[in-house]
Write an enzyme that holds these catalytic residues in place. Sequence first.
Site, PDB file in Angstrom:
ATOM      1  CG  ASP A  56      -1.765   1.227   1.325  1.00  0.00           C
ATOM      2  OD1 ASP A  56      -2.761   1.270   0.575  1.00  0.00           O
ATOM      3  OD2 ASP A  56      -1.458   2.163   2.098  1.00  0.00           O
ATOM      4  CE  LYS A  89      -3.424   4.748   0.375  1.00  0.00           C
ATOM      5  NZ  LYS A  89      -2.062   4.545   0.892  1.00  0.00           N
ATOM      6  CG  HIS A 122      -4.229   9.603   0.472  1.00  0.00           C
ATOM      7  ND1 HIS A 122      -2.866   9.490   0.379  1.00  0.00           N
ATOM      8  CD2 HIS A 122      -4.541   9.102   1.691  1.00  0.00           C
ATOM      9  CE1 HIS A 122      -2.382   8.943   1.481  1.00  0.00           C
ATOM     10  NE2 HIS A 122      -3.379   8.707   2.289  1.00  0.00           N
TER      11      HIS A 122
HETATM   12  N1  LIG Z   1      -5.633   5.881   3.408  1.00  0.00           N
HETATM   13  C1  LIG Z   1      -5.226   6.577   4.441  1.00  0.00           C
HETATM   14  O1  LIG Z   1      -5.637   7.731   4.651  1.00  0.00           O
HETATM   15  C2  LIG Z   1      -4.258   5.964   5.421  1.00  0.00           C
HETATM   16  C3  LIG Z   1      -4.109   6.540   6.681  1.00  0.00           C
HETATM   17  C4  LIG Z   1      -3.219   5.950   7.566  1.00  0.00           C
HETATM   18  C5  LIG Z   1      -2.500   4.800   7.195  1.00  0.00           C
HETATM   19  N2  LIG Z   1      -2.657   4.278   5.942  1.00  0.00           N
HETATM   20  C6  LIG Z   1      -1.914   3.051   5.520  1.00  0.00           C
HETATM   21  O2  LIG Z   1      -2.102   2.057   6.519  1.00  0.00           O
HETATM   22  C7  LIG Z   1      -0.832   1.547   6.921  1.00  0.00           C
HETATM   23  C8  LIG Z   1      -0.898   1.032   8.344  1.00  0.00           C
HETATM   24  O3  LIG Z   1      -1.251   2.038   9.279  1.00  0.00           O
HETATM   25  P1  LIG Z   1      -0.238   2.541  10.393  1.00  0.00           P
HETATM   26  O4  LIG Z   1       1.154   2.349   9.900  1.00  0.00           O
HETATM   27  O5  LIG Z   1      -0.627   3.911  10.794  1.00  0.00           O
HETATM   28  O6  LIG Z   1      -0.591   1.642  11.659  1.00  0.00           O
HETATM   29  P2  LIG Z   1      -0.601   0.096  12.072  1.00  0.00           P
HETATM   30  O7  LIG Z   1      -0.270  -0.766  10.909  1.00  0.00           O
HETATM   31  O8  LIG Z   1      -1.863  -0.124  12.803  1.00  0.00           O
HETATM   32  O9  LIG Z   1       0.557   0.033  13.153  1.00  0.00           O
HETATM   33  C9  LIG Z   1       1.911   0.013  12.773  1.00  0.00           C
HETATM   34  C10 LIG Z   1       2.743  -0.142  14.047  1.00  0.00           C
HETATM   35  O10 LIG Z   1       2.520  -1.429  14.634  1.00  0.00           O
HETATM   36  C11 LIG Z   1       3.755  -2.063  14.933  1.00  0.00           C
HETATM   37  N3  LIG Z   1       3.610  -3.489  14.590  1.00  0.00           N
HETATM   38  C12 LIG Z   1       3.260  -4.015  13.397  1.00  0.00           C
HETATM   39  N4  LIG Z   1       3.213  -5.366  13.466  1.00  0.00           N
HETATM   40  C13 LIG Z   1       3.563  -5.712  14.722  1.00  0.00           C
HETATM   41  C14 LIG Z   1       3.701  -6.946  15.379  1.00  0.00           C
HETATM   42  N5  LIG Z   1       3.467  -8.112  14.779  1.00  0.00           N
HETATM   43  N6  LIG Z   1       4.090  -6.919  16.690  1.00  0.00           N
HETATM   44  C15 LIG Z   1       4.326  -5.754  17.318  1.00  0.00           C
HETATM   45  N7  LIG Z   1       4.200  -4.537  16.743  1.00  0.00           N
HETATM   46  C16 LIG Z   1       3.817  -4.509  15.441  1.00  0.00           C
HETATM   47  C17 LIG Z   1       4.783  -1.396  14.042  1.00  0.00           C
HETATM   48  O11 LIG Z   1       6.019  -1.294  14.711  1.00  0.00           O
HETATM   49  P3  LIG Z   1       7.398  -1.911  14.111  1.00  0.00           P
HETATM   50  O12 LIG Z   1       7.723  -1.183  12.847  1.00  0.00           O
HETATM   51  O13 LIG Z   1       8.316  -1.642  15.256  1.00  0.00           O
HETATM   52  O14 LIG Z   1       7.129  -3.371  13.907  1.00  0.00           O
HETATM   53  C18 LIG Z   1       4.220  -0.002  13.822  1.00  0.00           C
HETATM   54  O15 LIG Z   1       4.686   0.870  14.809  1.00  0.00           O
HETATM   55  C19 LIG Z   1       0.116   2.736   6.692  1.00  0.00           C
HETATM   56  O16 LIG Z   1       1.470   2.360   6.691  1.00  0.00           O
HETATM   57  C20 LIG Z   1      -0.400   3.243   5.370  1.00  0.00           C
HETATM   58  O17 LIG Z   1       0.097   2.440   4.295  1.00  0.00           O
HETATM   59  C21 LIG Z   1      -3.540   4.833   5.057  1.00  0.00           C
END
Ligand SMILES: NC(=O)c1ccc[n+]([C@@H]2O[C@H](COP(=O)([O-])OP(=O)(O)OC[C@H]3O[C@@H](n4cnc5c(N)ncnc54)[C@H](OP(=O)(O)O)[C@@H]3O)[C@@H](O)[C@H]2O)c1
Length: 337
Positions: A56, A89, A122
Site C-alpha cells: 500500500d 494514492k 487519498h
Molecule cells: N488511506 C489513508 O488515509 C491511510 C491513513 C493511515 C495509514 N494508511 C496506511 O495504513 C498503513 C498502516 O497504518 P499505520 O502504519 O498507521 O498503523 P498500524 O499498521 O496499525 O501500526 C503500525 C505499528 O505497529 C507495529 N507493529 C506491526 N506489526 C507488529 C507486530 N506483529 N508486533 C508488534 N508490533 C507490530 C509497528 O512497529 P514496528 O515497525 O516496530 O514493527 C508499527 O509501529 C500505513 O502504513 C499506510 O500504508 C492509510
Amino acid sequence: MNNETVDPGRVPYRTLYSGARMPAIGLGTFGSDHAAPDEIAEAVKGAAAVGYRHFDCASVYGNEDRIGAVLREIVAGGIPREQLWIASKLWNDKHGAGDVIASCRQSLADLRLDYLDMYLVHWPFPNFHPPHCDVGSRSPNAKPYIHENFMKTWRQMEKLVTLGLARHIGTSNMTIPKLDLLLRDARIRPAVNEMELHPHFQQRELFEYVRDRGIAPVGYCPIGSPARPERDRTPDDTVDIEDPVIVDIAARLRVHPAVVCVKWAVQRGQTPIPFSTKRRNYLANLRATVTEPLAAADMQRIAGIDRNCRLIKGQVFLWKQEQSWEDLWDLDGVIAS
Ligand SMILES: NC(=O)c1ccc[n+]([C@@H]2O[C@H](COP(=O)([O-])OP(=O)(O)OC[C@H]3O[C@@H](n4cnc5c(N)ncnc54)[C@H](OP(=O)(O)O)[C@@H]3O)[C@@H](O)[C@H]2O)c1
C-alpha cells in the site's frame, strides 16, 4: 510451511468485482514521520522475500522512488509483476484538471511500474497542507466536499483505467453520503474503499455498506497505529493492543496482541495493511493469515470491544476555523458544507 516464509499461494485473497484477486493482507508503507524511506524500502524487499505480494503506497509518503528501486529488484529477482498487487494514492493537492493523470504517471515512474493494480483518491478533500504541519494548521484555500468537483477528479480517475495506467480505482476516507453520490454518478465504480479499521474502531455501518455494494474494505491502522505521529494523538484515544480482550487472546495463542488484530481483520473480511519495518513483526502478521483462525467466541468478544475511537481524525483538512473534525465524517448522514 517453514516458519521463515509464507507461501503466497496460501495467503487469502479478496475477489474484486472485476474478478481480480487482491491479497487479503498488504504491507503499509507510511513511515509515520519516523521511519526513513530507505528503511521502508528495505522492509518492502524483506516482506516480498517472506511472501507478501500486496503493498500500500502513496505519493505523500515520500518514499515511492525508494520503493520503486526495490520493486524493480523484486521483479528482476523472479517474482512476476502480475503476482504483485501495488496500490498508490492521489494526494489532495492534485485533484485539479490534468493533475490526476500526471500524478499517477509520476507514481508509476517512481515505482518503476507500467501500471498500478489500484489507484485511490487519498482523501475526498482537495486541501493542501504542508508535510509534518501542526494539527491546528488550516489552509486558507481549503474547501468542503463539493460533489461536482469530486466528480471531475473521478472522471480523470476513470480515464486512468481506460489508458491502462491503473487496473482499478478506489476511494479512501469516504463516508456513506459521499459514496451514495459517487455510486450514483460513477461510470467506473470504486473497487475498494480504504478506511480506518481496528478493533476499537470497527465502523460497522460503513463496513457493511461497502461490502453490500461489491466494494472491498481495505483497513488502515489495523493495529491501532501505536507509533503514529504526535499530531494524530488526542488524550481520549484508546490503545487496541492494550485492550484486555486482545491481550487475553494473545496470551492464550502466545502471539503479540498485534497479531490478534491482524487475524481478526482478515477473518472479519477486510484487508488489513499493517506497517512494520521489523522482519519478525511483518512475518508474524503474514503468518497470522495462514495459521489457525480465531475461534468464533474470540471473534465475538472482539466484536464487543468497539470503542468508536477514530485515530486519524483529519483535522488539517477542515475548511473553517472553529470547526470540529467530526464535520469531515458526516456523522448525521449529511455532507457538511
Ligand atoms: N488511506 C489513508 O488515509 C491511510 C491513513 C493511515 C495509514 N494508511 C496506511 O495504513 C498503513 C498502516 O497504518 P499505520 O502504519 O498507521 O498503523 P498500524 O499498521 O496499525 O501500526 C503500525 C505499528 O505497529 C507495529 N507493529 C506491526 N506489526 C507488529 C507486530 N506483529 N508486533 C508488534 N508490533 C507490530 C509497528 O512497529 P514496528 O515497525 O516496530 O514493527 C508499527 O509501529 C500505513 O502504513 C499506510 O500504508 C492509510
